[in-house]
Write an enzyme that holds these catalytic residues in place. Structure first.
Site, PDB file in Angstrom:
ATOM      1  N   ASN A  73       0.859  -0.766  -0.126  1.00 18.49           N
ATOM      2  CA  ASN A  73      -0.047  -0.075  -0.311  1.00 18.49           C
ATOM      3  C   ASN A  73       0.984   1.494   0.084  1.00 18.49           C
ATOM      4  OD1 ASN A  73      -2.304  -0.841  -0.307  1.00 18.49           O
ATOM      5  ND2 ASN A  73      -2.957  -1.293   2.741  1.00 18.49           N
ATOM      6  N   THR A  94      20.746 -12.275 -29.087  1.00 16.28           N
ATOM      7  CA  THR A  94      18.798 -12.547 -28.938  1.00 16.28           C
ATOM      8  C   THR A  94      18.603 -11.471 -30.616  1.00 16.28           C
ATOM      9  OG1 THR A  94      19.302 -10.734 -26.977  1.00 16.28           O
ATOM     10  CG2 THR A  94      17.131 -11.264 -28.273  1.00 16.28           C
ATOM     11  N   LYS A 132      17.632 -11.574 -33.889  1.00 12.29           N
ATOM     12  CA  LYS A 132      16.754 -10.345 -34.887  1.00 12.29           C
ATOM     13  C   LYS A 132      16.669 -10.458 -35.807  1.00 12.29           C
ATOM     14  CE  LYS A 132      17.482  -7.793 -30.860  1.00 12.29           C
ATOM     15  NZ  LYS A 132      16.938  -7.696 -29.698  1.00 12.29           N
ATOM     16  N   LYS A 165      13.244  -9.264 -33.611  1.00 13.51           N
ATOM     17  CA  LYS A 165      12.746  -9.528 -32.967  1.00 13.51           C
ATOM     18  C   LYS A 165      11.855  -9.998 -32.849  1.00 13.51           C
ATOM     19  CE  LYS A 165      12.333  -6.182 -29.287  1.00 13.51           C
ATOM     20  NZ  LYS A 165      12.906  -5.910 -28.474  1.00 13.51           N
ATOM     21  N   LYS A 170      19.137 -16.965 -27.544  1.00  9.80           N
ATOM     22  CA  LYS A 170      18.046 -15.918 -27.105  1.00  9.80           C
ATOM     23  C   LYS A 170      16.805 -15.875 -27.980  1.00  9.80           C
ATOM     24  CE  LYS A 170      16.917 -12.417 -23.754  1.00  9.80           C
ATOM     25  NZ  LYS A 170      16.345 -12.073 -24.674  1.00  9.80           N
ATOM     26  N   ASP A 226      13.616 -13.144 -27.764  1.00  6.25           N
ATOM     27  CA  ASP A 226      13.540 -11.483 -26.798  1.00  6.25           C
ATOM     28  C   ASP A 226      12.190 -12.193 -26.184  1.00  6.25           C
ATOM     29  OD1 ASP A 226      14.910  -9.204 -26.369  1.00  6.25           O
ATOM     30  OD2 ASP A 226      15.493  -8.488 -28.376  1.00  6.25           O
ATOM     31  N   GLU A 227      11.853 -11.040 -25.125  1.00  5.99           N
ATOM     32  CA  GLU A 227      11.221 -10.502 -24.106  1.00  5.99           C
ATOM     33  C   GLU A 227       9.732 -10.943 -24.456  1.00  5.99           C
ATOM     34  OE1 GLU A 227      12.721  -8.193 -25.736  1.00  5.99           O
ATOM     35  OE2 GLU A 227      11.690  -6.291 -25.026  1.00  5.99           O
ATOM     36  N   HIS A 274      14.290 -12.397 -17.903  1.00  6.69           N
ATOM     37  CA  HIS A 274      14.357 -11.388 -19.023  1.00  6.69           C
ATOM     38  C   HIS A 274      13.496  -9.984 -18.274  1.00  6.69           C
ATOM     39  CE1 HIS A 274      14.762  -8.900 -23.167  1.00  6.69           C
ATOM     40  NE2 HIS A 274      14.442  -8.750 -22.367  1.00  6.69           N
ATOM     41  N   ARG A 275      14.505  -9.164 -18.023  1.00  7.19           N
ATOM     42  CA  ARG A 275      14.136  -8.094 -16.968  1.00  7.19           C
ATOM     43  C   ARG A 275      13.240  -7.587 -17.134  1.00  7.19           C
ATOM     44  NH1 ARG A 275      18.804  -4.404 -14.773  1.00  7.19           N
ATOM     45  NH2 ARG A 275      19.777  -4.170 -16.922  1.00  7.19           N
ATOM     46  N   LYS A 305      23.882  -0.041 -24.543  1.00  5.92           N
ATOM     47  CA  LYS A 305      22.958   1.326 -24.981  1.00  5.92           C
ATOM     48  C   LYS A 305      21.953   1.093 -23.535  1.00  5.92           C
ATOM     49  CE  LYS A 305      19.623  -1.734 -26.979  1.00  5.92           C
ATOM     50  NZ  LYS A 305      18.503  -2.234 -28.073  1.00  5.92           N
ATOM     51  N   SER A 348      23.297  -7.610 -21.432  1.00  5.73           N
ATOM     52  CA  SER A 348      22.810  -7.334 -22.966  1.00  5.73           C
ATOM     53  C   SER A 348      22.368  -6.262 -23.564  1.00  5.73           C
ATOM     54  CB  SER A 348      21.512  -8.798 -22.753  1.00  5.73           C
ATOM     55  OG  SER A 348      20.903  -8.449 -24.372  1.00  5.73           O
TER      56      SER A 348
END
Lengths: 489, 139
Positions: free
Chosen positions: A128, A178, A180, A182, A206, A208-209, A298-299, A338, A383
């Site tokens: 809360n 990753t 690409k 993606k 990998k 991608d997310e 993957h965050r 990046k 990454s």
């Protein structure tokens, strides 16, 4: 240490519970003399009170609202051992160089939390209180997790050491990419990228997310083609390869179904996204543990609440929760790439992933000693916008127990994906060899890469193509105990 | 093909001088260096044959290089030879570095066998061409 004072109620006690509204600091949530017990969970919040609100009262309110309090006095408190359950703010310090904000240290008794549940921990600590009106902003900076609590969690399903043993790869960072673009590749085309990258020299590719099961590529198709690629690359190199099959789905049933299929196909690793939520993450970690599967996290989504310093939850807290929850890989920043990543702050995350004991280090944003009590180590993943020309910086900053993921830096190579992968692998091995020989890689790095490129044309080209690519922006999330915000060097 | 197991397989084969420096790095870290050899290079062949025990108490790289040369006398050209370093530190207690020092003169590689099973699934088997012959007569 857990004894409750059973002496008769005094006049003071009676007045504490008379109906009405009372300042939190007077309700027992501000206890400057309190000495936290070894078994207490401690949280440090960055508090920015509304104008005119006293910082002690604001801090006591945070302690109250994240534990037993409500806005008014309730007599039902007296049916409980309420002194024990009340969170206690015991220290409030001004944030260096940030007028109007304070670090509030709050201790929570262990009995406030369900063992082994991140859902319960987070519902209490960030439930809360983040919308509480007397505060302009609130940020959970760090938590001290006592060993007694750490031991109620399984921790990483696999961990760094066992992952390395299973992959038979030691002494160097792992390499990934990753796939690409993606979005939009068919399963067949997607598997092509996986094969080329793995055959060329990467250890992992990998998803991608946001690669789940879209009209252009359904998940089963992706899994089948990817495993063909993995096995073919493995036979072509004699080396263990893997691809993180993203099993993120709309429901737990979907995710279990996808994970089971990945297992049936012989994949050594699956992946999930942070946005599936803590409970789903813990469920998948338990599944991974039962099925000898490495679990990549993957965050996705974290920057919505981790990036701004005044409000949200620091990524170091998320890192700690994820090591408890039991994932094996976590994206933890690149420093030079990046995406957001102050070098000191990032070092703090990496230590929390990989060390068994992390001492307090305010310059790295680590507020407390953290004892992991042999919880397995979590492999950090770097990454986003990195390339072979930065290899010396990456190894210097991030060490060798890390997955370095070069997506664009592999697939974007002018001579093709295999060449891109080979360039990265040669750069990596040359740099590790040189480091072990005692060379000063930070300063001699470009020279070492140039030497290695002499026997590797793809590396020579990679160094040429990406020589000027850097992302030197000032970080937003920096430790306050370092005087200047730091740009990646 | 070129087998790419180990930490340095993408570099030109290491010279003895380079190997010595890597060994010294391991010894300086307090790790025990181990020599292993095999003629079955399957990526899941974990247990290569040991050339003696891991060397726990050698003071410098010369001792390891002596043993490596003894191993080479017996197996060079017909076997893969690798060095690995064990770290006994609590919470690690495993290898810290592993790399090939020698490989057979000819590396025929692996065949990937596919068995089509239910649905579109395939069971994969990786088999070293060399492993079709008996141990010791493969390369």
């Amino acid at each position: 240490m857990n004894a409750i004072d059973k002496t008769k109620p005094t006049e003071e006690t009676r007045s504490r519970y008379s109906a009405g509204v009372m300042e939190y600091r007077k309700m027992g949530y501000w206890q400057p003399d309190y000495e936290p017990k070894d078994t207490d969970i401690i949280a440090v919040f960055r508090i920015t009170p509304q104008d005119g609100v006293d910082e002690i009262e604001a801090s006591a309110a945070v302690a109250g609202e994240s534990s037993t309090a409500t806005w008014t006095v309730v007599w039902t408190d007296r049916l409980t051992a309420c002194d024990k359950y009340r969170a206690k703010c015991y220290r409030v310090d001004p944030v260096p160089n940030a007028p109007g904000s304070w670090f509030a240290y709050i201790a929570y008794d262990l009995d406030l939390f369900e063992p082994g549940s991140i859902a319960n921990l987070s519902a209490s600590i960030i439930g809360n209180v983040f919308g509480f009106k007397p505060l302009k902003a609130l940020r959970l900076e760090d938590m001290r997790l006592p060993v007694a609590y750490v031991k109620t969690f399984d921790g990483p399903a696999t961990g760094i050491v066992v992952e390395r043993e299973r992959l038979d790869k030691f002494g160097r960072p792992l390499l990934g990419a990753t796939v690409k673009p993606k979005l939009g590749l068919s399963g067949r085309n997607y598997g092509r990228v996986v094969y080329e990258a793995l055959k060329g020299g990467l250890d992992f590719t990998k998803d991608d997310e946001n690669i789940n099961s879209q009209p252009f590529m359904h998940w089963r198709d992706r899994f089948l083609y990817c495993m063909e690629a993995v096995n073919k690359a493995q036979a072509g190199t004699g080396e263990i390869k893997g691809t993180y099959l993203n099993v993120t789905g709309a429901t737990m049933e979907d995710m279990y179904e996808r994970a089971e299929f990945a297992k049936q196909l012989g994949s050594s690793i699956i992946m999930i996204d942070l946005i599936i939520g803590y409970t789903a993450i813990q469920s998948m970690a338990k599944w991974a543990r039962r099925n000898d599967m490495i679990l990549h996290l993957h965050r996705a989504g974290h920057s919505t609440y981790t990036r701004q310093k005044n409000h949200g939850v620091s990524f170091r807290v998320i890192t700690k929760w994820m090591r408890l929850a039991g994932v094996d890989h976590i994206h933890a920043g690149t420093v030079v790439g990046k995406l957001e990543g102050d070098p000191h702050t990032t070092k703090g995350y990496y230590d929390l992933c990989r060390e068994d004991f992390v001492p307090q280090n305010l310059a790295h944003g680590i507020f407390f000693d953290q004892d992991w009590a042999s919880t397995r180590k979590l492999m950090p993943v770097a990454s986003g916008g990195i390339h072979a020309g930065q290899m010396h910086q990456l190894i210097d900053l991030l060490g060798e127990d890390v997955v370095l993921q070069f997506g664009g830096g592999t697939i974007g190579h002018p001579m093709g994906i295999q060449a891109g992968a080979q360039a990265n692998r040669v750069a990596l091995e040359a740099m590790i060899l040189a480091r072990n020989e005692g060379r000063d890689i930070v300063h001699e790095g470009p020279e070492i890469l140039k030497e290695a490129a002499r026997h590797c044309m793809p590396l020579k080209q990679a160094l040429e193509v990406w020589k000027d690519v850097t992302f030197n922006y000032t970080s937003t999330d920096t430790p306050d105990f370092v005087p200047q915000a730091t740009a990646a060097e | 093909m070129r087998l790419t197991q180990g930490a340095f397989s993408f570099l030109p084969d290491l010279t003895d001088e380079q190997i010595t420096r890597q060994v010294q790095y391991c010894i300086d870290k307090g790790w025990a260096v181990n020599i292993e050899f095999t003629d079955d290079p399957h990526p899941r062949n974990t247990y290569w044959e040991l050339w003696g025990h891991p060397m726990f108490d050698v003071p410098d790289a010369a001792g390891v290089m002596f043993e490596l040369n003894e191993c080479r006398k017996a197996y060079k050209g017909r076997h893969y030879i690798r060095l690995s370093a064990f770290d006994a530190t609590h919470t690690w207690e495993s290898l810290r570095l592993s790399f090939l020092t020698d490989r057979p003169t000819d590396e025929p590689g692996f065949v990937l066998e596919r068995q089509e099973v239910e649905g579109r699934s395939i069971r994969y088997t990786t088999r070293a061409y060399a492993a079709n012959r008996p141990e010791g007569a493969r390369y």
